[in-house]
Write a protein that holds these residues in place. Structure first.
Motif, PDB file in Angstrom:
ATOM      1  N   LEU A 295      25.178 -13.164  66.832  1.00 55.59           N
ATOM      2  CA  LEU A 295      26.365 -13.625  66.119  1.00 55.59           C
ATOM      3  C   LEU A 295      27.328 -14.362  67.043  1.00 55.59           C
ATOM      4  CD1 LEU A 295      27.076 -10.615  63.721  1.00 55.59           C
ATOM      5  CD2 LEU A 295      26.443 -12.937  63.076  1.00 55.59           C
ATOM      6  N   LEU A 296      27.461 -13.886  68.258  1.00 53.93           N
ATOM      7  CA  LEU A 296      28.326 -14.577  69.217  1.00 53.93           C
ATOM      8  C   LEU A 296      27.814 -15.994  69.466  1.00 53.93           C
ATOM      9  CD1 LEU A 296      29.113 -11.746  71.800  1.00 53.93           C
ATOM     10  CD2 LEU A 296      30.684 -12.757  70.136  1.00 53.93           C
ATOM     11  N   GLY A 297      26.509 -16.111  69.574  1.00 49.14           N
ATOM     12  CA  GLY A 297      25.929 -17.443  69.762  1.00 49.14           C
ATOM     13  C   GLY A 297      26.178 -18.344  68.562  1.00 49.14           C
ATOM     14  N   VAL A 298      26.062 -17.755  67.374  1.00 52.18           N
ATOM     15  CA  VAL A 298      26.322 -18.518  66.142  1.00 52.18           C
ATOM     16  C   VAL A 298      27.774 -18.975  66.098  1.00 52.18           C
ATOM     17  CG1 VAL A 298      26.467 -18.363  63.620  1.00 52.18           C
ATOM     18  CG2 VAL A 298      24.474 -17.425  64.821  1.00 52.18           C
TER      19      VAL A 298
ATOM     20  N   GLY B 260      17.935 -30.002  77.605  1.00 47.56           N
ATOM     21  CA  GLY B 260      18.300 -30.375  76.242  1.00 47.56           C
ATOM     22  C   GLY B 260      17.387 -29.816  75.182  1.00 47.56           C
ATOM     23  N   ASP B 261      16.543 -28.853  75.544  1.00 42.18           N
ATOM     24  CA  ASP B 261      15.618 -28.267  74.574  1.00 42.18           C
ATOM     25  C   ASP B 261      16.315 -27.256  73.669  1.00 42.18           C
ATOM     26  OD1 ASP B 261      13.583 -29.772  75.605  1.00 42.18           O
ATOM     27  OD2 ASP B 261      12.879 -28.207  76.962  1.00 42.18           O
ATOM     28  N   ILE B 262      17.412 -26.635  74.143  1.00 43.11           N
ATOM     29  CA  ILE B 262      18.172 -25.697  73.307  1.00 43.11           C
ATOM     30  C   ILE B 262      19.649 -26.043  73.440  1.00 43.11           C
ATOM     31  CG2 ILE B 262      16.467 -23.853  73.533  1.00 43.11           C
ATOM     32  CD1 ILE B 262      18.300 -22.480  75.521  1.00 43.11           C
ATOM     33  N   THR B 263      20.445 -25.607  72.470  1.00 43.47           N
ATOM     34  CA  THR B 263      21.877 -25.917  72.466  1.00 43.47           C
ATOM     35  C   THR B 263      22.657 -24.898  73.298  1.00 43.47           C
ATOM     36  OG1 THR B 263      22.322 -24.551  70.533  1.00 43.47           O
ATOM     37  CG2 THR B 263      21.616 -26.833  70.127  1.00 43.47           C
ATOM     38  N   VAL B 264      23.943 -25.226  73.498  1.00 43.14           N
ATOM     39  CA  VAL B 264      24.806 -24.310  74.250  1.00 43.14           C
ATOM     40  C   VAL B 264      24.961 -22.991  73.501  1.00 43.14           C
ATOM     41  CG1 VAL B 264      27.153 -23.953  75.146  1.00 43.14           C
ATOM     42  CG2 VAL B 264      26.056 -26.191  75.370  1.00 43.14           C
ATOM     43  N   GLY B 265      25.107 -23.056  72.166  1.00 39.14           N
ATOM     44  CA  GLY B 265      25.204 -21.832  71.375  1.00 39.14           C
ATOM     45  C   GLY B 265      23.966 -20.974  71.509  1.00 39.14           C
ATOM     46  N   GLN B 266      22.799 -21.630  71.533  1.00 37.73           N
ATOM     47  CA  GLN B 266      21.553 -20.888  71.729  1.00 37.73           C
ATOM     48  C   GLN B 266      21.479 -20.295  73.132  1.00 37.73           C
ATOM     49  OE1 GLN B 266      18.867 -24.085  70.618  1.00 37.73           O
ATOM     50  NE2 GLN B 266      18.328 -23.028  68.687  1.00 37.73           N
ATOM     51  N   LEU B 267      22.040 -21.021  74.114  1.00 36.18           N
ATOM     52  CA  LEU B 267      22.083 -20.495  75.477  1.00 36.18           C
ATOM     53  C   LEU B 267      22.923 -19.218  75.519  1.00 36.18           C
ATOM     54  CD1 LEU B 267      21.564 -20.683  78.531  1.00 36.18           C
ATOM     55  CD2 LEU B 267      23.605 -22.139  78.692  1.00 36.18           C
ATOM     56  N   VAL B 268      24.097 -19.265  74.873  1.00 37.11           N
ATOM     57  CA  VAL B 268      24.948 -18.068  74.826  1.00 37.11           C
ATOM     58  C   VAL B 268      24.180 -16.910  74.174  1.00 37.11           C
ATOM     59  CG1 VAL B 268      27.040 -17.084  73.797  1.00 37.11           C
ATOM     60  CG2 VAL B 268      27.080 -19.384  74.790  1.00 37.11           C
ATOM     61  N   MET B 269      23.456 -17.252  73.107  1.00 40.06           N
ATOM     62  CA  MET B 269      22.679 -16.232  72.410  1.00 40.06           C
ATOM     63  C   MET B 269      21.601 -15.638  73.336  1.00 40.06           C
ATOM     64  SD  MET B 269      20.691 -16.722  68.786  1.00 40.06           S
ATOM     65  CE  MET B 269      22.091 -17.668  68.153  1.00 40.06           C
ATOM     66  N   VAL B 270      20.879 -16.484  74.049  1.00 39.71           N
ATOM     67  CA  VAL B 270      19.814 -16.024  74.939  1.00 39.71           C
ATOM     68  C   VAL B 270      20.371 -15.206  76.090  1.00 39.71           C
ATOM     69  CG1 VAL B 270      18.029 -16.757  76.556  1.00 39.71           C
ATOM     70  CG2 VAL B 270      18.254 -17.914  74.355  1.00 39.71           C
ATOM     71  N   VAL B 271      21.463 -15.689  76.703  1.00 43.62           N
ATOM     72  CA  VAL B 271      22.058 -14.951  77.822  1.00 43.62           C
ATOM     73  C   VAL B 271      22.537 -13.583  77.348  1.00 43.62           C
ATOM     74  CG1 VAL B 271      23.971 -14.901  79.463  1.00 43.62           C
ATOM     75  CG2 VAL B 271      22.691 -17.020  79.103  1.00 43.62           C
ATOM     76  N   GLY B 272      23.190 -13.545  76.171  1.00 42.95           N
ATOM     77  CA  GLY B 272      23.648 -12.254  75.628  1.00 42.95           C
ATOM     78  C   GLY B 272      22.490 -11.315  75.358  1.00 42.95           C
ATOM     79  N   LEU B 273      21.418 -11.837  74.759  1.00 48.46           N
ATOM     80  CA  LEU B 273      20.252 -11.001  74.489  1.00 48.46           C
ATOM     81  C   LEU B 273      19.598 -10.520  75.783  1.00 48.46           C
ATOM     82  CD1 LEU B 273      18.600 -12.934  71.513  1.00 48.46           C
ATOM     83  CD2 LEU B 273      19.624 -10.649  71.430  1.00 48.46           C
ATOM     84  N   ALA B 274      19.558 -11.385  76.783  1.00 44.19           N
ATOM     85  CA  ALA B 274      18.961 -11.008  78.067  1.00 44.19           C
ATOM     86  C   ALA B 274      19.739  -9.873  78.721  1.00 44.19           C
ATOM     87  CB  ALA B 274      18.903 -12.218  78.994  1.00 44.19           C
TER      88      ALA B 274
END
Length: 563
Positions: free
Chosen positions: A44-47, A272-286
């Motif tokens: 949700l944070l990434g979204v 450029g394969d993923i967006t900044v929001g997706q990066l936030v999502m991945v980092v949070g999940l990691a």
């Protein structure tokens, strides 16, 4: 729970899981909801970040924030109620196993348990608790798996290699830690055994503290305990070291996996394969992934510990009975008969006691007296000795254990006293109608009169606030208050003075009139109060008669009992 139901630690764990499946299902659903909600937070944070960067509408952002609030509420309440259910089930299950171990130890038929009382105590406490932990371990294991699966699926949607990395890394971590967890289980089982032995040793020392002080053996006893305790300490250090390696390796591997996911996501964002929001999502999940992975990877260790404890409980619960009781009951007017009994130092021992008779047995060898007590109390099963023992015209082997204990009471020479009151020690069940008479006959009235509370005077653990003579008279009063058809007393007056002994002998004969009574003793007062004296020498009957008759014609008897 019968003896056939539990043979191994695996069966104990299966029983624990089966009878708690309802609580475990509810706990698993709630803890799974907790882990799923926890996983949803970084998503949700990434979204939200993605909406903000794209200039999304405030209404959509508000909905996302509302969803985040609902997720946080789910996290809070699912954890709260899930753990409440699981911990209640855990505590209840531990109680059940403690009761099962205690029940097995307190059954009228003794068990072939190759453990000391202190070790059984450890099994009934620590091992029962650690076995019941399986009730929490399994739901937590499943809920952790839920979070790992959700994380892997979400990352796969963002980038397939990221999802593959999470799943492959989790399998690899569990493989490495699974090997180490088996070692922890083996080391823990050894540690539990050594700690239990140390507990048994200190229990024995406390029980024998007074005699140890008496002959100056305290230092040697302390050294013996120190050696056992040192072994337990060294094994505990080994277990702690292995646990430390396990925890450190688990954290390191989980951190490496989380770092690898984060770095890969950063590379994908840079390309450029993923967006900044997706990066936030991945980092949070990691970052979030470290905690459930840690929990998930620690579960095998707790499973092995629970299994090791369950195996120790199986030593008690699966122990076979020393004898298989029959179903018959003695005749109401119960006498006692031994026919050609051979056991230990007893050799072809034959004598009988008529219903209502008061017989004293003068055993010249203490070992023979102790072995006779063991045979009469059924501590030695009938299959382990030659000959026959009959109570109320029925062989002991054919009697139900309940009827045997009701009709025949053997009061040993070691007088156990329990924490509580004098009344509870004299009449533990609270059903005796002879408490006052028993107290008077055992000459315990002076102890009662010393305290304003009377029979409600508090007795400390093991009778620490009573003298040796007082503890012995308390034990005698308890045996008399039980009022069995056949009462066997072994050296009931060795710790009292001669005057008190005379009074007890007279009172005993009076109170037990019409009841079958056997006293194994060398006390002249008790021998004189008996209707008949049976002399045991070399484990066999060598003479019979009244005390005064034997004094007049048997020089060996004179030397053995004259004071």
């Amino acid at each position: 729970m019968t003896n056939t139901e539990v043979r191994t630690g695996r069966e104990i764990l299966r029983i624990a899981l089966r009878r708690n499946r309802g609580a475990m299902t509810a706990g698993t659903l709630l803890m799974g909801s907790y882990q799923a909600a926890e996983t949803a937070v970084p998503i949700l944070l990434g979204v939200i970040v993605e909406y903000a960067l794209r200039g999304g509408r405030l209404s959509s952002l508000g909905l996302a924030l509302l969803a985040l609030g609902l997720v946080m509420a789910t996290v809070s309440y699912s954890w709260r109620f899930g753990m409440r259910i699981l911990q209640k089930a855990n505590t209840t299950e531990a109680h059940r196993w403690r009761v099962a171990v205690a029940d097995r130890g307190l059954q009228p038929v003794a068990r072939e348990i190759d453990l000391k009382s202190g070790e059984v105590l450890t099994v009934a406490t620590e091992d029962a608790d650690q076995t019941a932990d399986i009730i929490e371990v399994v739901p937590l294991l499943i809920s952790s798996l839920v979070s790992v699966v959700i994380t892997g699926v979400v990352l796969s949607v963002i980038s397939v290699p990221l999802g593959v990395l999470v799943f492959a890394g989790t399998v690899g971590i569990l493989g490495v830690l699974g090997v180490l967890s088996r070692r922890i289980g083996a080391k823990t089982q050894v540690q539990q055994a050594k700690v239990a032995r140390a507990g048994a040793k200190v229990s024995d020392l406390i029980a024998g503290l007074r005699p140890l002080h008496g002959f100056g053996g305290s230092y040697a006893a302390f050294q013996a305990y120190r050696e056992v305790s040192t072994e337990a300490k060294e094994q505990s250090i080994v277990v702690a070291r292995v646990n430390g390696v396990y925890a450190g390796l688990s954290l390191a591997l989980n951190s490496v996996l989380a770092a690898a996911v984060t770095l890969w996501a950063g590379l994908l964002t840079f390309r450029g394969d993923i967006t900044v929001g997706q990066l936030v999502m991945v980092v949070g999940l990691a970052q979030f992934l470290i905690e459930p992975l840690k929990l998930f990877s620690e579960m095998p260790k707790y499973v092995m510990i629970a299994r090791a404890s369950a195996e120790r409980m199986a030593l008690v619960l699966a122990a076979p009975a020393r004898m298989t009781p029959g179903v018959e009951e003695p005749d109401p007017d119960s006498g006692l008969e031994l026919s050609s009994v051979t056991h230990g130092t007893l050799r072809d021992l034959t004598f009988s006691v008529e219903p209502g008779e008061f017989v004293a047995i003068a055993a010249y060898q203490p070992q023979a007296a102790a072995e006779l007590v063991s045979v009469l109390s059924a501590d030695v099963p009938p299959s382990s000795y030659e000959g026959v023992v009959r109570v109320g015209k029925h062989e002991i082997a054919s009697l139900s254990i309940e009827s045997l204990r009701t009709h025949l009471l053997v009061n040993p020479s070691h007088h156990e006293v329990f924490a509580g009151t004098l009344r509870k020690n004299v009449d533990p069940s609270g059903t005796s109608a002879l408490v006052e008479e028993a107290v008077s006959a055992a000459m315990l009235t002076d102890v009662v009169a010393l305290h304003s509370e009377g029979l409600d005077h508090v007795v400390r653990d093991r009778g620490a606030n009573l003298s040796g003579g007082q503890r012995q008279r308390l034990s005698l009063a308890r045996a008399l208050a039980a009022d069995p058809q056949v009462l066997v007393l072994h050296d009931p007056t060795t710790a009292v003075d001669a005057v008190t002994e005379q009074l007890i002998a007279r009172n005993l004969a009076e109170l037990r009139r019409g009841r079958t009574t056997v006293v194994i003793t060398s006390s002249p007062a008790l021998l004189d109060a008996a209707d008949r004296v049976v002399v045991l020498d070399g484990g066999t009957v060598t003479s019979e008669g009244t005390h005064r008759d034997l004094l007049g014609r048997d020089s060996s008897y004179q030397l053995a009992v004259a004071r």
